[in-house]
Design a protein around this motif. Structure first.
Motif, PDB file in Angstrom:
ATOM      1  N   LEU A  27       0.848  -1.174   0.000  1.00  0.00           N
ATOM      2  CA  LEU A  27       0.000   0.000   0.000  1.00  0.00           C
ATOM      3  C   LEU A  27       0.891   1.234   0.000  1.00  0.00           C
ATOM      4  CD1 LEU A  27      -2.675  -1.116   2.605  1.00  0.00           C
ATOM      5  CD2 LEU A  27      -2.821  -1.201   0.135  1.00  0.00           C
ATOM      6  N   SER A  28       0.594   2.180  -0.877  1.00  0.00           N
ATOM      7  CA  SER A  28       1.379   3.404  -0.981  1.00  0.00           C
ATOM      8  C   SER A  28       2.842   3.089  -1.207  1.00  0.00           C
ATOM      9  CB  SER A  28       1.194   4.270   0.269  1.00  0.00           C
ATOM     10  OG  SER A  28      -0.154   4.577   0.443  1.00  0.00           O
ATOM     11  N   ASP A  32       1.978   7.764  -5.383  1.00  0.00           N
ATOM     12  CA  ASP A  32       0.580   7.370  -5.273  1.00  0.00           C
ATOM     13  C   ASP A  32       0.330   6.008  -5.904  1.00  0.00           C
ATOM     14  OD1 ASP A  32      -0.427   9.549  -3.835  1.00  0.00           O
ATOM     15  OD2 ASP A  32      -0.341  10.799  -5.625  1.00  0.00           O
ATOM     16  N   TYR A  34      -0.862   2.716  -5.420  1.00  0.00           N
ATOM     17  CA  TYR A  34      -1.669   2.142  -4.352  1.00  0.00           C
ATOM     18  C   TYR A  34      -1.294   0.692  -4.053  1.00  0.00           C
ATOM     19  CZ  TYR A  34      -4.752   6.179  -5.137  1.00  0.00           C
ATOM     20  OH  TYR A  34      -5.252   7.431  -5.262  1.00  0.00           O
ATOM     21  N   ALA A 100      -6.759   0.604  -1.172  1.00  0.00           N
ATOM     22  CA  ALA A 100      -6.656   1.816  -0.357  1.00  0.00           C
ATOM     23  C   ALA A 100      -7.350   1.577   0.976  1.00  0.00           C
ATOM     24  CB  ALA A 100      -7.289   3.009  -1.076  1.00  0.00           C
ATOM     25  N   GLN A 236     -12.616   1.551  -4.007  1.00  0.00           N
ATOM     26  CA  GLN A 236     -11.694   1.116  -2.938  1.00  0.00           C
ATOM     27  C   GLN A 236     -11.048  -0.241  -3.211  1.00  0.00           C
ATOM     28  OE1 GLN A 236     -13.462   0.962   0.971  1.00  0.00           O
ATOM     29  NE2 GLN A 236     -11.481   1.003   2.016  1.00  0.00           N
TER      30      GLN A 236
END
Length: 727
Positions: A27-28, A32, A34, A100, A236
């Motif tokens: 994540l991240s 950006d 994801y 996310a 999401q």
């Protein structure tokens, strides 16, 4: 796949060995970016691995992790993990993964993946979709709105076209080009959240030539006069889908190298094309015998160099005494750079304190760690040694006989075990039964006078401990002529110290059956009684080994005498060894439950004419009837241990010699410092790529050296074989 789990809940396993599941999604990860998913999981069901959830409740034909990773030049030139396989099934299991922690409510979401379509139908069944979460979020075995859908439909023979839609009620848009079944393509699927209603944009690219900037799309939904169905207000997760009903089957697809980002640039961040690296270089600065309680002492610094890390690397401590240490940095950021981590020893109690500093990356193959061992003492309560006498009465006996005396030593506040050693030059005539002093308590030491020749003897026992003032006990002895006790088998002390071996390979080929072992550099000691280790040869295959047994048919049951035999290796060179691994095989026979016979593997240091002996804990030497006649292999990994530059390993057997004690042990294939990870494993299809010769001092050569050589052959698959030869 990493989550935001606190590092204290993750632990590495074992002293000699550590294995973590490969968690390859981040994540991240970069800017950006994801999510990066390489499906680096065990082959089998994808659900339940990493952060993958079950979408809905259909359980037919679960989505599979398969060992057929996809590659494509310019995107993923070499495989980084495995892949996911979607079957051409109807109403199969669907899975999803959050990219996310919180829903994305504005901007665009780009998903890139390598796609290989194996077979298709005319059913327009989508196999990939974005998920718009409900008010309760994305949950396992729940359904949410599927927004932005990607499908493949048959066109001409052996070919297909990609199609996209905004949702189920939207007109489909189709690529103009056809694509080949069974060929790998880079597909980029974008959903843009646009303020307002019924105006979100969906685009598709196939093998985009320009990765520096967003090129023209192969298919797109931008004409809102045509595409008037409802759109999403947040995204999401992404879904991998199989079929849609009992009558409509989806395509069979292999999916790999999935990346999800907020922009085209972040999706194709070129640093992500390079393999991530993490190099940790330790520098131990702790150089004292013990540190004071209540004070901070720098133990070590760790230089960390890293490139292209997809997620932050966690730095944390494990181990029994981790609360006695502290790190100043608990996280190495994602990306590239360097950092220095300092490990500080902050003891709060007297004793030996062990811990491990771990560097845990989201790429499991980069994980590493280092052991830490330090001692602490209390300056307000210094270690002390008290002895009952500073000398013993003169020992008297005939040459070849023995006589004993005892004394006690009381110790207090030791950070580690103390030592007792005979440090004089009495030709090994004085032997002590215990070379270890308690940290706090009373130790009884028995001194045996065992002269081989008539004459006067003198020696001294030195009692020592870290931060304690040493004490000595003087010894004198008188040996008279006329001893009649037969001499012991084997060798006598002291241990040799010259020419320590950087490498040792001993298969006992030169021993003689039921005769005391006599090998160059080895010491075969009868510590109690007169019997030592023997050689042995099996008649069926000619294999040889070292053998030890207390059985003696001439001594009736119940009339046995104590015996203790120790077979000690030549001196071993710790620093120059190519590998700090000591390995051997052991087999027991005639073992019974609860037997008093005991075989131990001991760490040994030379101590003048005597030796310091400490049994090594944690070695499960066979000692039960169910393991009779079964060889057991052991590898002792001695890296980062508190070991002398020159040391020895001993095989010590303790029992009672007589007709009613029959337990027997065999030792074979003793190795130290062998620079190989796969000894003797050579398939017939392998070919040798390199041959090196090493002498006993560890010197390497491309041609045989004079004397004993260790020949190491490296093969095309990376395995090696090791054999001994003479020149």
């Amino acid at each position: 796949m990493t989550t935001k789990q606190h590092p204290a809940t993750r632990r590495l396993a074992g002293a000699v060995a550590i294995v973590l599941a490969c968690l390859c999604t981040a994540l991240s990860a970069q800017a950006d970016r994801y999510l990066t998913e390489n499906f680096d999981y065990p082959v089998g069901n994808l659900y339940g691995q990493g952060n993958w959830l079950w979408y809905g409740t259909q359980d037919a034909a679960p989505v599979q992790v398969v060992d057929t990773a996809l590659t494509l030049a310019g995107y993923q030139p070499t495989a980084a993990g495995k892949a996911a396989r979607l079957g051409n099934t109807a109403s199969g299991q669907d899975v999803m993964v959050k990219f996310a922690d919180k829903p994305i409510t504005s901007g665009a979401v780009y998903t890139a993946a390598l796609i290989n379509v194996k077979s298709v139908t005319q059913d327009n069944v989508y196999f990939l979709s974005y998920i718009a979460p409900s008010t309760t979020g994305v949950q396992d075995k729940k359904t949410n709105s599927e927004i932005g859908r990607l499908m493949a439909e048959a066109s001409s023979e052996g070919k297909f076209k990609f199609k996209i839609s905004r949702n189920s009620g939207t007109q489909l848009e189709t690529t103009a080009d056809e694509y080949e079944l069974g060929k790998t393509y880079l597909v980029v699927f974008m959903y843009q959240l646009v303020e307002g209603t019924k105006n979100d944009i969906v685009k598709l690219w196939v093998n985009p030539a320009d990765k520096a900037k967003e090129p023209a799309a192969a298919a797109q939904i931008t004409d809102m006069s045509v595409h008037t169905s409802a759109d999403a207000n947040r995204l999401q997760a992404v879904e991998l889908r199989q079929g849609s009903s009992v009558s409509k089957t989806g395509p069979q697809v292999i999916v790999d190298a999935m990346r999800i980002a907020s922009s085209w640039a972040d999706l194709f961040d070129q640093s992500g094309n390079e393999d991530p690296t993490l190099t940790v270089t330790p520098q131990v600065v702790y150089n004292v015998d013990a540190a004071p309680v209540g004070q901070a002492t720098t133990y070590a610094t760790y230089k960390v160099d890293y490139k292209n890390l997809p997620a932050a690397t966690q730095v944390y401590l494990t181990g029994k005494n981790r609360d006695q240490y502290e790190v100043d940095l608990t996280q190495i950021p994602a990306g590239s750079g360097s950092a220095t981590v300092t490990l500080t020893y902050k003891p709060t109690a007297i004793g030996k304190h062990t811990a491990r500093i771990n560097f845990e990356s989201s790429v499991a193959t980069l994980n590493t760690g280092f052991e830490a061992t330090a001692l602490a003492y209390d300056p307000q309560n210094l270690p002390t040694i008290a002895v009952t006498a500073d000398h013993l009465d003169t020992f008297k006996c005939k040459a070849g006989e023995t006589v004993t005396q005892t004394f006690t030593v009381t110790t207090a506040n030791f950070p580690d075990y103390g030592k007792a050693a005979v440090t004089g030059t009495a030709r090994g005539a004085f032997i002590i039964n215990n070379a270890t002093l308690l940290k706090s308590g009373t130790t009884t030491i028995t001194v045996t006078f065992k002269p081989n020749e008539a004459g006067n003897y003198s020696d001294v026992i030195t009692l020592s401990g870290i931060k304690a003032e040493p004490k000595t006990v003087a010894l004198t002895g008188l040996a008279l002529q006329g001893g009649t006790t037969p001499g012991a088998e084997g060798d006598t002390l002291p241990l040799p110290s010259e020419n320590p071996r950087a490498m040792l390979v001993e298969s006992f080929d030169n021993v003689t059956r039921n005769t005391a072992v006599k090998l160059d550099g080895w010491k075969n000691l009868a510590l109690k009684g007169t019997r030592a280790w023997w050689g042995y040869e099996w008649t069926d295959d000619g294999n040889k080994a070292a053998k030890v047994t207390p059985y003696d048919s001439k001594i009736e049951a119940g009339a046995g005498t104590p015996c203790q035999m120790m077979l000690v290796t030549p001196p071993l060179d710790y620093k120059k060894a190519a590998s700090q691994t000591f390995s051997f095989r052991v087999m027991g026979d005639f073992m019974t439950a609860g037997m008093a016979d005991k075989l131990e593997v001991c760490y040994i240091e030379k101590n003048g004419n005597d030796m310091y002996v400490e049994p090594i804990d944690g070695i499960a030497i066979p000692a039960t009837a169910d393991l009779n006649k079964e060889w057991q292999s052991f590898d002792l990994h001695l890296e980062n241990q508190n070991i002398a530059d020159v040391f020895y390993i001993g095989f010590r057997f303790t029992s009672t010699r007589g007709a009613d004690h029959v337990a027997t042990y065999y030792i074979d294939d003793v190795k130290w410092g062998v620079p190989t990870t796969a000894v003797g494993e050579v398939a017939t299809s392998k070919t040798a790529t390199q041959v090196k010769y090493y002498n006993v001092a560890g010197m390497a050569s491309d041609t045989p050296l004079d004397g004993l050589n260790i020949k190491v052959t490296t093969y095309t698959d990376g395995t090696r074989t090791v054999e001994k030869m003479m020149r």
